[in-house]
Design a protein around this motif. Sequence first.
Motif, PDB file in Angstrom:
ATOM      1  N   LEU A  30       0.784  -1.408  -0.097  1.00 52.56           N
ATOM      2  CA  LEU A  30       0.101  -0.060   0.017  1.00 52.56           C
ATOM      3  C   LEU A  30       0.840   1.563  -0.186  1.00 52.56           C
ATOM      4  O   LEU A  30       2.056   1.235   0.397  1.00 52.56           O
ATOM      5  CB  LEU A  30      -0.995   0.072   1.124  1.00 52.56           C
ATOM      6  CG  LEU A  30      -1.939  -1.235   1.279  1.00 52.56           C
ATOM      7  CD1 LEU A  30      -2.300  -1.156   2.744  1.00 52.56           C
ATOM      8  CD2 LEU A  30      -3.072  -1.047   0.370  1.00 52.56           C
ATOM      9  N   ARG A  31       0.320   2.258  -0.547  1.00 52.01           N
ATOM     10  CA  ARG A  31       0.935   3.555  -0.632  1.00 52.01           C
ATOM     11  C   ARG A  31       0.215   4.727  -0.357  1.00 52.01           C
ATOM     12  O   ARG A  31      -1.105   4.745  -0.704  1.00 52.01           O
ATOM     13  CB  ARG A  31       1.487   4.057  -2.022  1.00 52.01           C
ATOM     14  CG  ARG A  31       2.361   5.151  -2.085  1.00 52.01           C
ATOM     15  CD  ARG A  31       2.755   5.473  -3.613  1.00 52.01           C
ATOM     16  NE  ARG A  31       3.680   6.402  -3.777  1.00 52.01           N
ATOM     17  CZ  ARG A  31       3.513   7.701  -3.841  1.00 52.01           C
ATOM     18  NH1 ARG A  31       2.110   8.109  -3.818  1.00 52.01           N
ATOM     19  NH2 ARG A  31       4.483   8.723  -4.069  1.00 52.01           N
ATOM     20  N   LYS A  32       0.494   5.410   0.657  1.00 57.35           N
ATOM     21  CA  LYS A  32      -0.181   6.755   1.240  1.00 57.35           C
ATOM     22  C   LYS A  32       0.448   7.918   0.861  1.00 57.35           C
ATOM     23  O   LYS A  32       1.639   7.934   1.405  1.00 57.35           O
ATOM     24  CB  LYS A  32      -0.759   6.450   2.638  1.00 57.35           C
ATOM     25  CG  LYS A  32      -1.855   7.441   3.156  1.00 57.35           C
ATOM     26  CD  LYS A  32      -1.948   7.200   4.604  1.00 57.35           C
ATOM     27  CE  LYS A  32      -3.235   8.203   5.044  1.00 57.35           C
ATOM     28  NZ  LYS A  32      -3.226   7.840   6.590  1.00 57.35           N
ATOM     29  N   GLU A  33       0.009   9.035   0.384  1.00 60.63           N
ATOM     30  CA  GLU A  33       0.555  10.379   0.517  1.00 60.63           C
ATOM     31  C   GLU A  33      -0.233  11.457   1.005  1.00 60.63           C
ATOM     32  O   GLU A  33      -1.512  11.526   0.698  1.00 60.63           O
ATOM     33  CB  GLU A  33       0.987  10.554  -0.981  1.00 60.63           C
ATOM     34  CG  GLU A  33       1.622  11.883  -1.175  1.00 60.63           C
ATOM     35  CD  GLU A  33       2.177  11.876  -2.693  1.00 60.63           C
ATOM     36  OE1 GLU A  33       2.803  13.281  -2.721  1.00 60.63           O
ATOM     37  OE2 GLU A  33       1.975  11.267  -3.750  1.00 60.63           O
ATOM     38  N   ASN A  34       0.258  12.444   1.977  1.00 55.47           N
ATOM     39  CA  ASN A  34      -0.205  13.394   2.424  1.00 55.47           C
ATOM     40  C   ASN A  34       0.615  14.642   1.881  1.00 55.47           C
ATOM     41  O   ASN A  34       1.627  14.675   2.221  1.00 55.47           O
ATOM     42  CB  ASN A  34      -0.011  13.285   3.864  1.00 55.47           C
ATOM     43  CG  ASN A  34      -1.049  14.276   4.718  1.00 55.47           C
ATOM     44  OD1 ASN A  34      -1.626  15.480   3.771  1.00 55.47           O
ATOM     45  ND2 ASN A  34      -1.379  14.385   5.725  1.00 55.47           N
ATOM     46  N   SER A  35       0.030  15.527   1.082  1.00 55.02           N
ATOM     47  CA  SER A  35       0.668  16.584   0.527  1.00 55.02           C
ATOM     48  C   SER A  35       0.196  17.882   1.263  1.00 55.02           C
ATOM     49  O   SER A  35       0.726  19.124   1.158  1.00 55.02           O
ATOM     50  CB  SER A  35       0.294  17.055  -0.957  1.00 55.02           C
ATOM     51  OG  SER A  35      -1.009  16.874  -1.017  1.00 55.02           O
ATOM     52  N   GLY A  45      -3.861  12.104   0.534  1.00 58.11           N
ATOM     53  CA  GLY A  45      -4.558  11.989  -0.846  1.00 58.11           C
ATOM     54  C   GLY A  45      -5.022  10.497  -0.787  1.00 58.11           C
ATOM     55  O   GLY A  45      -5.594  10.071  -1.769  1.00 58.11           O
ATOM     56  N   GLY A  46      -5.227   9.919   0.205  1.00 55.50           N
ATOM     57  CA  GLY A  46      -5.836   8.404   0.194  1.00 55.50           C
ATOM     58  C   GLY A  46      -4.882   7.235   0.337  1.00 55.50           C
ATOM     59  O   GLY A  46      -3.667   7.622   0.114  1.00 55.50           O
ATOM     60  N   GLN A  47      -5.362   6.127   0.643  1.00 63.69           N
ATOM     61  CA  GLN A  47      -4.275   4.902   0.256  1.00 63.69           C
ATOM     62  C   GLN A  47      -4.749   4.106  -0.849  1.00 63.69           C
ATOM     63  O   GLN A  47      -5.964   3.872  -1.302  1.00 63.69           O
ATOM     64  CB  GLN A  47      -4.464   4.238   1.602  1.00 63.69           C
ATOM     65  CG  GLN A  47      -3.482   3.079   1.726  1.00 63.69           C
ATOM     66  CD  GLN A  47      -3.538   2.552   3.083  1.00 63.69           C
ATOM     67  OE1 GLN A  47      -2.917   2.905   4.094  1.00 63.69           O
ATOM     68  NE2 GLN A  47      -4.375   1.407   3.395  1.00 63.69           N
ATOM     69  N   TYR A  48      -3.710   3.774  -1.635  1.00 60.15           N
ATOM     70  CA  TYR A  48      -3.834   2.785  -2.626  1.00 60.15           C
ATOM     71  C   TYR A  48      -2.876   1.575  -2.735  1.00 60.15           C
ATOM     72  O   TYR A  48      -1.857   1.516  -2.153  1.00 60.15           O
ATOM     73  CB  TYR A  48      -3.365   3.737  -4.080  1.00 60.15           C
ATOM     74  CG  TYR A  48      -4.033   5.181  -4.121  1.00 60.15           C
ATOM     75  CD1 TYR A  48      -5.352   4.850  -4.731  1.00 60.15           C
ATOM     76  CD2 TYR A  48      -3.640   6.298  -3.711  1.00 60.15           C
ATOM     77  CE1 TYR A  48      -5.929   6.405  -4.889  1.00 60.15           C
ATOM     78  CE2 TYR A  48      -3.897   7.418  -3.742  1.00 60.15           C
ATOM     79  CZ  TYR A  48      -5.534   7.409  -4.388  1.00 60.15           C
ATOM     80  OH  TYR A  48      -5.962   8.675  -4.418  1.00 60.15           O
ATOM     81  N   THR A  49      -3.375   0.723  -3.537  1.00 58.40           N
ATOM     82  CA  THR A  49      -2.765  -0.686  -3.573  1.00 58.40           C
ATOM     83  C   THR A  49      -1.935  -0.592  -4.872  1.00 58.40           C
ATOM     84  O   THR A  49      -2.408  -0.174  -5.873  1.00 58.40           O
ATOM     85  CB  THR A  49      -3.796  -1.856  -3.557  1.00 58.40           C
ATOM     86  OG1 THR A  49      -4.623  -1.987  -2.654  1.00 58.40           O
ATOM     87  CG2 THR A  49      -3.025  -3.242  -4.009  1.00 58.40           C
ATOM     88  N   ILE A  50      -0.724  -0.721  -4.628  1.00 63.15           N
ATOM     89  CA  ILE A  50       0.396  -0.516  -5.723  1.00 63.15           C
ATOM     90  C   ILE A  50       1.194  -1.975  -6.111  1.00 63.15           C
ATOM     91  O   ILE A  50       1.795  -2.135  -6.822  1.00 63.15           O
ATOM     92  CB  ILE A  50       1.606   0.192  -5.444  1.00 63.15           C
ATOM     93  CG1 ILE A  50       2.399   0.100  -4.214  1.00 63.15           C
ATOM     94  CG2 ILE A  50       0.901   1.619  -5.493  1.00 63.15           C
ATOM     95  CD1 ILE A  50       3.474   1.077  -4.123  1.00 63.15           C
ATOM     96  N   GLY A  51       0.865  -3.023  -5.232  1.00 58.22           N
ATOM     97  CA  GLY A  51       1.320  -4.284  -5.488  1.00 58.22           C
ATOM     98  C   GLY A  51       0.514  -5.397  -4.629  1.00 58.22           C
ATOM     99  O   GLY A  51      -0.064  -5.265  -3.495  1.00 58.22           O
ATOM    100  N   GLU A  52       0.174  -6.518  -5.585  1.00 56.55           N
ATOM    101  CA  GLU A  52      -0.684  -7.770  -4.835  1.00 56.55           C
ATOM    102  C   GLU A  52       0.252  -9.065  -4.820  1.00 56.55           C
ATOM    103  O   GLU A  52       1.333  -8.979  -5.653  1.00 56.55           O
ATOM    104  CB  GLU A  52      -1.667  -7.898  -5.657  1.00 56.55           C
ATOM    105  CG  GLU A  52      -2.774  -6.841  -5.848  1.00 56.55           C
ATOM    106  CD  GLU A  52      -3.696  -7.098  -6.783  1.00 56.55           C
ATOM    107  OE1 GLU A  52      -3.864  -7.730  -7.583  1.00 56.55           O
ATOM    108  OE2 GLU A  52      -4.692  -6.304  -6.747  1.00 56.55           O
TER     109      GLU A  52
END
Length: 109
Positions: A30-35, A45-52
């Motif tokens: 998971l990747r999460k970014e706060n700008s 910016g929310g949390q996204y799946t970048i690898g399964e």
Amino acid sequence: RYVPDQPTSDLNLIEYSVGADPEEKGWVLLRKENSNLYSFSDSGGGQYTIGEGIQGFNLRYFDGKTWLDSWDSVSHKGLPWAVEIEVQFREPRNGQRSFKSWVELALAR
């Protein structure tokens, strides 16, 4: 800035984590970014799946001489010079694939 006139700064907080895969019996990267680090809310910016299909995740830390399996900033009196990241993915045909990279920490020493 990703969106014009949005209150953001030049600093971004980027977090990577491993979590349970809601659709399978496995793990996802998971990747999460706060700008907007100056905000009091957690509406980044929310949390996204970048690898399964994660089978393994390992971090190692470089103190300037050797690679270590763990790091305590208090006992080492600061940050490591670099961090090595290794992620192992499950592959249906070949069993497993591993990716390894390292990041130098500019604020260390």
